[in-house]
Design an enzyme around this catalytic site. Structure first.
Site, PDB file in Angstrom:
ATOM      1  N   GLN A   1       0.654  -1.306   0.012  1.00  0.00           N
ATOM      2  CA  GLN A   1       0.067   0.076   0.100  1.00  0.00           C
ATOM      3  C   GLN A   1       0.865   1.385  -0.046  1.00  0.00           C
ATOM      4  O   GLN A   1       0.807   2.295  -0.934  1.00  0.00           O
ATOM      5  CB  GLN A   1      -0.889   0.050   1.441  1.00  0.00           C
TER       6      GLN A   1
ATOM      7  N   ALA B   1       6.715  -5.135   5.744  1.00  0.00           N
ATOM      8  CA  ALA B   1       6.435  -5.582   7.050  1.00  0.00           C
ATOM      9  C   ALA B   1       5.681  -6.858   6.900  1.00  0.00           C
ATOM     10  O   ALA B   1       4.968  -7.076   6.112  1.00  0.00           O
ATOM     11  CB  ALA B   1       5.528  -4.621   7.923  1.00  0.00           C
TER      12      ALA B   1
ATOM     13  N   THR C   1       3.761   1.257  14.079  1.00  0.00           N
ATOM     14  CA  THR C   1       2.395   0.906  14.053  1.00  0.00           C
ATOM     15  C   THR C   1       1.791   1.254  15.538  1.00  0.00           C
ATOM     16  O   THR C   1       2.718   1.281  16.653  1.00  0.00           O
ATOM     17  CB  THR C   1       2.144  -0.653  13.869  1.00  0.00           C
ATOM     18  N   ASP C   2       0.397   1.730  15.505  1.00  0.00           N
ATOM     19  CA  ASP C   2      -0.012   1.906  16.843  1.00  0.00           C
ATOM     20  C   ASP C   2      -0.126   0.400  17.736  1.00  0.00           C
ATOM     21  O   ASP C   2      -0.445   0.524  18.970  1.00  0.00           O
ATOM     22  CB  ASP C   2      -1.244   2.393  16.477  1.00  0.00           C
TER      23      ASP C   2
ATOM     24  N   TYR D   1       2.486  -9.368  16.707  1.00  0.00           N
ATOM     25  CA  TYR D   1       2.681  -8.284  15.529  1.00  0.00           C
ATOM     26  C   TYR D   1       3.141  -7.106  16.189  1.00  0.00           C
ATOM     27  O   TYR D   1       4.314  -6.530  15.793  1.00  0.00           O
ATOM     28  CB  TYR D   1       1.408  -8.017  14.995  1.00  0.00           C
TER      29      TYR D   1
ATOM     30  N   LYS E   1       7.005  -5.437  15.999  1.00  0.00           N
ATOM     31  CA  LYS E   1       7.379  -3.986  15.522  1.00  0.00           C
ATOM     32  C   LYS E   1       8.006  -3.242  16.571  1.00  0.00           C
ATOM     33  O   LYS E   1       9.116  -2.556  16.053  1.00  0.00           O
ATOM     34  CB  LYS E   1       5.723  -3.390  15.196  1.00  0.00           C
TER      35      LYS E   1
ATOM     36  N   TRP F   1      -4.308   2.014  11.113  1.00  0.00           N
ATOM     37  CA  TRP F   1      -5.482   1.814  10.421  1.00  0.00           C
ATOM     38  C   TRP F   1      -5.281   2.235   8.776  1.00  0.00           C
ATOM     39  O   TRP F   1      -5.996   2.927   8.343  1.00  0.00           O
ATOM     40  CB  TRP F   1      -6.777   2.431  11.169  1.00  0.00           C
TER      41      TRP F   1
END
Length: 298
Positions: free
Chosen positions: A11, A68, A112-113, A137, A141, A162
């Protein structure tokens, strides 16, 4: 300057392709997969020697790591997949950091959050906040971030959340399809965060590189679109923008859809330091969602 982009067929990588067209810098797009019509150089980022060779031969001075392992559920109870997640999310960033340290370059790493979530947060997570991941996950990270910090290289770590776009599989595209084809749909409303349009994140990274704003600003930052929402409200807005009015979308609890992973119930990211450091404004999530859906409908 020559910039290497990893995970270029995902993406964010695809958005980097779009945003960097016409750049005065040279962007080199790499991945382990090939997509017809996209110029992609094969690079296995778990192979340090291969990275070193690529960096030296191409005079690379910056790496944007978009690669990732992101299948959150799959790696939770599978030791082999958990090991693969650790390799891609923790060891590979370490390799990239080492390569940049050796040539005096800078690493842009997307995190990432999911490094948050175990504690019951109710205010936006700050970049210097202690990470408390709830699953494999998020833990891998977090390990990746720690490896980059330990390397001594110049880095910009950008935690996001997101992520969606016109490319690949993502929540926005899934819900566009489901709200157009299903008479009813249940979506969790007890998990809150902020959707992030991958193009906006790519544009921010591009601006920082093009204007050399990374110089002297090594650190961890947060980038998501502005605002706060739940997955339920996100879905409602997707359906509304797309004109999918016939689907009855109902809120539900996470417990109604058991998952091997406990996802963060609140992972809104505090972006103050990012905006102050780089002088960039961030679009509101609904405005960006409208842009993406219009592009998908063309």
């Amino acid at each position: 300057m020559n910039i290497l982009v990893t995970g270029a067929n995902g993406q964010l990588g695809n958005e980097m392709r779009i945003i960097s067209k016409g750049s005065a810098d040279k962007y080199i797009f790499t991945d382990v997969s090939q997509v017809e019509g996209l110029e992609t150089i094969y690079l296995d980022i778990t192979d340090l020697d291969a990275i070193r060779k690529m960096v030296v031969e191409n005079g690379v001075k910056a790496i944007v790591n978009c690669a990732a392992w992101t299948n959150v559920d799959a790696c939770e109870n599978d030791e082999k997949l958990a090991a693969l997640a650790e390799k891609l999310n923790a060891e590979a960033p370490k390799n990239l950091a080492i390569a940049m340290k050796e040539v005096g370059g800078v690493l842009f790493h997307v995190s990432t959050d999911y490094v948050f979530g175990k504690e019951p947060y109710n205010t936006p997570c700050k970049p210097d906040q202690q990470g408390t991941p709830t699953g494999v996950y998020g833990a891998t990270k977090k390990h990746g971030e720690e490896n980059i910090l330990a390397s001594g290289c110049d880095y910009i770590i950008l935690r996001t959340a997101w992520l969606y776009s016109e490319f690949g599989k993502n929540f926005c595209k899934t819900m566009l399809n489901l709200t157009a084809t299903k008479p009813t749909l249940k979506v969790v409303y007890d998990q809150c965060g902020t959707p992030t349009y991958a193009y906006d994140l790519a544009a921010a990274i591009y601006d920082i590189i093009a204007n050399r704003k990374f110089k002297g600003n090594t650190g961890v930052y947060h980038y998501s679109n502005e605002g706060v929402t739940s997955w339920y409200d996100f879905t409602q807005m997707i359906a509304r923008i797309a004109g999918n009015r016939d689907c009855d979308i109902q809120p539900c609890y996470s417990s109604e859809y058991p998952s091997p992973v406990t996802r963060p119930s609140y992972s809104v990211l505090d972006k103050k330091s990012f905006k102050e450091t780089f002088g960039l404004s961030i679009p509101y999530w609904v405005d960006s969602l409208e842009v993406c859906i219009k592009n998908l409908q063309k």
